[in-house]
Design a protein around this motif. Structure first.
Motif, PDB file in Angstrom:
ATOM      1  N   GLN A  41       0.845  -1.199   0.000  1.00 18.83           N
ATOM      2  CA  GLN A  41       0.000   0.000   0.000  1.00 18.83           C
ATOM      3  C   GLN A  41       0.885   1.256   0.000  1.00 18.83           C
ATOM      4  OE1 GLN A  41      -2.213   0.914   3.580  1.00 18.83           O
ATOM      5  NE2 GLN A  41      -3.970   1.625   2.366  1.00 18.83           N
ATOM      6  N   ALA A  42       1.966   1.229   0.773  1.00 16.90           N
ATOM      7  CA  ALA A  42       2.880   2.372   0.830  1.00 16.90           C
ATOM      8  C   ALA A  42       3.572   2.599  -0.513  1.00 16.90           C
ATOM      9  CB  ALA A  42       3.925   2.148   1.919  1.00 16.90           C
ATOM     10  N   MET A  43       3.655   1.561  -1.322  1.00 16.53           N
ATOM     11  CA  MET A  43       4.251   1.690  -2.654  1.00 16.53           C
ATOM     12  C   MET A  43       3.251   2.281  -3.650  1.00 16.53           C
ATOM     13  SD  MET A  43       6.304  -1.941  -2.774  1.00 16.53           S
ATOM     14  CE  MET A  43       6.617  -1.867  -4.516  1.00 16.53           C
ATOM     15  N   GLY A  44       2.003   2.484  -3.199  1.00 15.22           N
ATOM     16  CA  GLY A  44       0.996   3.107  -4.051  1.00 15.22           C
ATOM     17  C   GLY A  44       0.170   2.133  -4.865  1.00 15.22           C
ATOM     18  N   LEU A  45       0.225   0.866  -4.532  1.00 13.98           N
ATOM     19  CA  LEU A  45      -0.560  -0.116  -5.281  1.00 13.98           C
ATOM     20  C   LEU A  45      -2.026  -0.067  -4.852  1.00 13.98           C
ATOM     21  CD1 LEU A  45       1.836  -3.204  -5.159  1.00 13.98           C
ATOM     22  CD2 LEU A  45       1.523  -1.596  -7.040  1.00 13.98           C
ATOM     23  N   SER A  46      -2.908  -0.413  -5.782  1.00 13.43           N
ATOM     24  CA  SER A  46      -4.343  -0.464  -5.479  1.00 13.43           C
ATOM     25  C   SER A  46      -4.644  -1.719  -4.656  1.00 13.43           C
ATOM     26  CB  SER A  46      -5.152  -0.490  -6.779  1.00 13.43           C
ATOM     27  OG  SER A  46      -4.964  -1.733  -7.439  1.00 13.43           O
ATOM     28  N   VAL A  47      -5.824  -1.737  -4.061  1.00  9.29           N
ATOM     29  CA  VAL A  47      -6.237  -2.898  -3.265  1.00  9.29           C
ATOM     30  C   VAL A  47      -6.266  -4.149  -4.126  1.00  9.29           C
ATOM     31  CG1 VAL A  47      -8.122  -3.882  -1.898  1.00  9.29           C
ATOM     32  CG2 VAL A  47      -7.553  -1.472  -1.651  1.00  9.29           C
ATOM     33  N   GLU A  48      -6.710  -4.016  -5.365  1.00  8.45           N
ATOM     34  CA  GLU A  48      -6.763  -5.158  -6.273  1.00  8.45           C
ATOM     35  C   GLU A  48      -5.354  -5.675  -6.582  1.00  8.45           C
ATOM     36  OE1 GLU A  48      -8.442  -2.303  -6.776  1.00  8.45           O
ATOM     37  OE2 GLU A  48     -10.462  -3.043  -6.357  1.00  8.45           O
ATOM     38  N   GLN A  49      -4.410  -4.756  -6.803  1.00  4.81           N
ATOM     39  CA  GLN A  49      -3.030  -5.149  -7.079  1.00  4.81           C
ATOM     40  C   GLN A  49      -2.404  -5.816  -5.847  1.00  4.81           C
ATOM     41  OE1 GLN A  49      -1.707  -1.228  -8.265  1.00  4.81           O
ATOM     42  NE2 GLN A  49      -1.447  -1.891 -10.396  1.00  4.81           N
ATOM     43  N   ILE A  50      -2.706  -5.256  -4.678  1.00  7.46           N
ATOM     44  CA  ILE A  50      -2.186  -5.837  -3.430  1.00  7.46           C
ATOM     45  C   ILE A  50      -2.723  -7.249  -3.251  1.00  7.46           C
ATOM     46  CG2 ILE A  50      -2.219  -5.663  -0.907  1.00  7.46           C
ATOM     47  CD1 ILE A  50      -2.272  -2.596  -1.277  1.00  7.46           C
ATOM     48  N   ALA A  51      -4.035  -7.419  -3.477  1.00  4.79           N
ATOM     49  CA  ALA A  51      -4.663  -8.735  -3.332  1.00  4.79           C
ATOM     50  C   ALA A  51      -4.016  -9.732  -4.292  1.00  4.79           C
ATOM     51  CB  ALA A  51      -6.160  -8.634  -3.586  1.00  4.79           C
ATOM     52  N   GLN A  52      -3.777  -9.308  -5.515  1.00  9.82           N
ATOM     53  CA  GLN A  52      -3.156 -10.194  -6.498  1.00  9.82           C
ATOM     54  C   GLN A  52      -1.713 -10.513  -6.093  1.00  9.82           C
ATOM     55  OE1 GLN A  52      -3.005  -8.593 -10.455  1.00  9.82           O
ATOM     56  NE2 GLN A  52      -2.431 -10.534 -11.374  1.00  9.82           N
ATOM     57  N   GLY A  53      -0.965  -9.501  -5.665  1.00 10.92           N
ATOM     58  CA  GLY A  53       0.425  -9.693  -5.277  1.00 10.92           C
ATOM     59  C   GLY A  53       0.586 -10.551  -4.032  1.00 10.92           C
ATOM     60  N   ALA A  54      -0.353 -10.416  -3.107  1.00  7.60           N
ATOM     61  CA  ALA A  54      -0.289 -11.178  -1.850  1.00  7.60           C
ATOM     62  C   ALA A  54      -1.038 -12.498  -1.945  1.00  7.60           C
ATOM     63  CB  ALA A  54      -0.862 -10.342  -0.713  1.00  7.60           C
ATOM     64  N   ASP A  55      -1.631 -12.773  -3.117  1.00  9.60           N
ATOM     65  CA  ASP A  55      -2.420 -13.997  -3.329  1.00  9.60           C
ATOM     66  C   ASP A  55      -3.521 -14.117  -2.281  1.00  9.60           C
ATOM     67  OD1 ASP A  55      -3.116 -16.281  -4.721  1.00  9.60           O
ATOM     68  OD2 ASP A  55      -1.864 -17.570  -3.462  1.00  9.60           O
ATOM     69  N   MET A  56      -4.287 -13.032  -2.157  1.00 14.40           N
ATOM     70  CA  MET A  56      -5.376 -12.972  -1.184  1.00 14.40           C
ATOM     71  C   MET A  56      -6.630 -12.432  -1.853  1.00 14.40           C
ATOM     72  SD  MET A  56      -3.230 -11.332   2.002  1.00 14.40           S
ATOM     73  CE  MET A  56      -4.638 -11.216   3.067  1.00 14.40           C
ATOM     74  N   ASP A  57      -7.736 -12.587  -1.168  1.00 13.55           N
ATOM     75  CA  ASP A  57      -9.012 -12.063  -1.617  1.00 13.55           C
ATOM     76  C   ASP A  57      -9.054 -10.555  -1.345  1.00 13.55           C
ATOM     77  OD1 ASP A  57     -11.730 -12.427  -2.588  1.00 13.55           O
ATOM     78  OD2 ASP A  57     -12.361 -12.016  -0.519  1.00 13.55           O
ATOM     79  N   VAL A  58      -9.698  -9.800  -2.228  1.00 15.78           N
ATOM     80  CA  VAL A  58      -9.789  -8.341  -2.072  1.00 15.78           C
ATOM     81  C   VAL A  58     -10.462  -7.980  -0.748  1.00 15.78           C
ATOM     82  CG1 VAL A  58     -10.794  -6.225  -3.044  1.00 15.78           C
ATOM     83  CG2 VAL A  58      -9.798  -7.938  -4.575  1.00 15.78           C
ATOM     84  N   LYS A  59     -11.518  -8.718  -0.383  1.00 15.44           N
ATOM     85  CA  LYS A  59     -12.220  -8.442   0.883  1.00 15.44           C
ATOM     86  C   LYS A  59     -11.291  -8.621   2.076  1.00 15.44           C
ATOM     87  CE  LYS A  59     -16.817  -9.778  -0.717  1.00 15.44           C
ATOM     88  NZ  LYS A  59     -17.930 -10.725  -0.540  1.00 15.44           N
ATOM     89  N   GLU A  60     -10.445  -9.667   2.033  1.00  9.89           N
ATOM     90  CA  GLU A  60      -9.513  -9.926   3.125  1.00  9.89           C
ATOM     91  C   GLU A  60      -8.471  -8.811   3.232  1.00  9.89           C
ATOM     92  OE1 GLU A  60      -6.563 -13.488   4.791  1.00  9.89           O
ATOM     93  OE2 GLU A  60      -7.493 -13.684   2.810  1.00  9.89           O
TER      94      GLU A  60
END
Length: 109
Positions: free
Chosen positions: A84-103
């Motif tokens: 998040q501090a790198m400026g990524l969107s929630v969707e990008q974070i979810a994809q990068g962390a292999d997690m669900d967007v809601k989580e």
């Protein structure tokens, strides 16, 4: 006597298992009823200590497992905050962390 000489003497109450032999000789003096009570108390003691050791071992294993899971969860949270501090969107974070967007959204709160 010097300490070197004392070490060479045998203490019949502690050395070479004599203490155990004396205990067994005392038990041999017991009547049948006393011996049965003694053996029952020994069995109860062994069962009790075995139960405690098993409970301690299982508790330790559970504690280690819980600690590992907590560490994994904390690492996920830290990773999400770095992304998040790198400026990524929630969707990008979810994809990068292999997690669900809601989580991810829940962990970012």
């Amino acid at each position: 006597m010097t300490d070197d000489i004392r070490e060479k003497f045998i203490n019949p109450y502690t050395d070479f298992g004599f203490k155990k032999l004396f205990e067994q000789a005392e038990i041999a003096k017991y009547s049948d009823a006393e011996r049965r009570l003694y053996e029952a108390s020994q069995k109860e003691y062994w069962d009790y200590t075995s139960t405690l050791e098993t409970a301690q071992r299982k508790g330790l294993e559970l504690g280690i497992h819980h600690g590992i899971q907590k560490g994994i969860q904390q690492e996920k949270i830290d990773t999400i905050h770095r992304l998040q501090a790198m400026g990524l969107s929630v969707e990008q974070i979810a994809q990068g962390a292999d997690m669900d967007v809601k989580e991810v959204k829940k962990l970012l709160q």
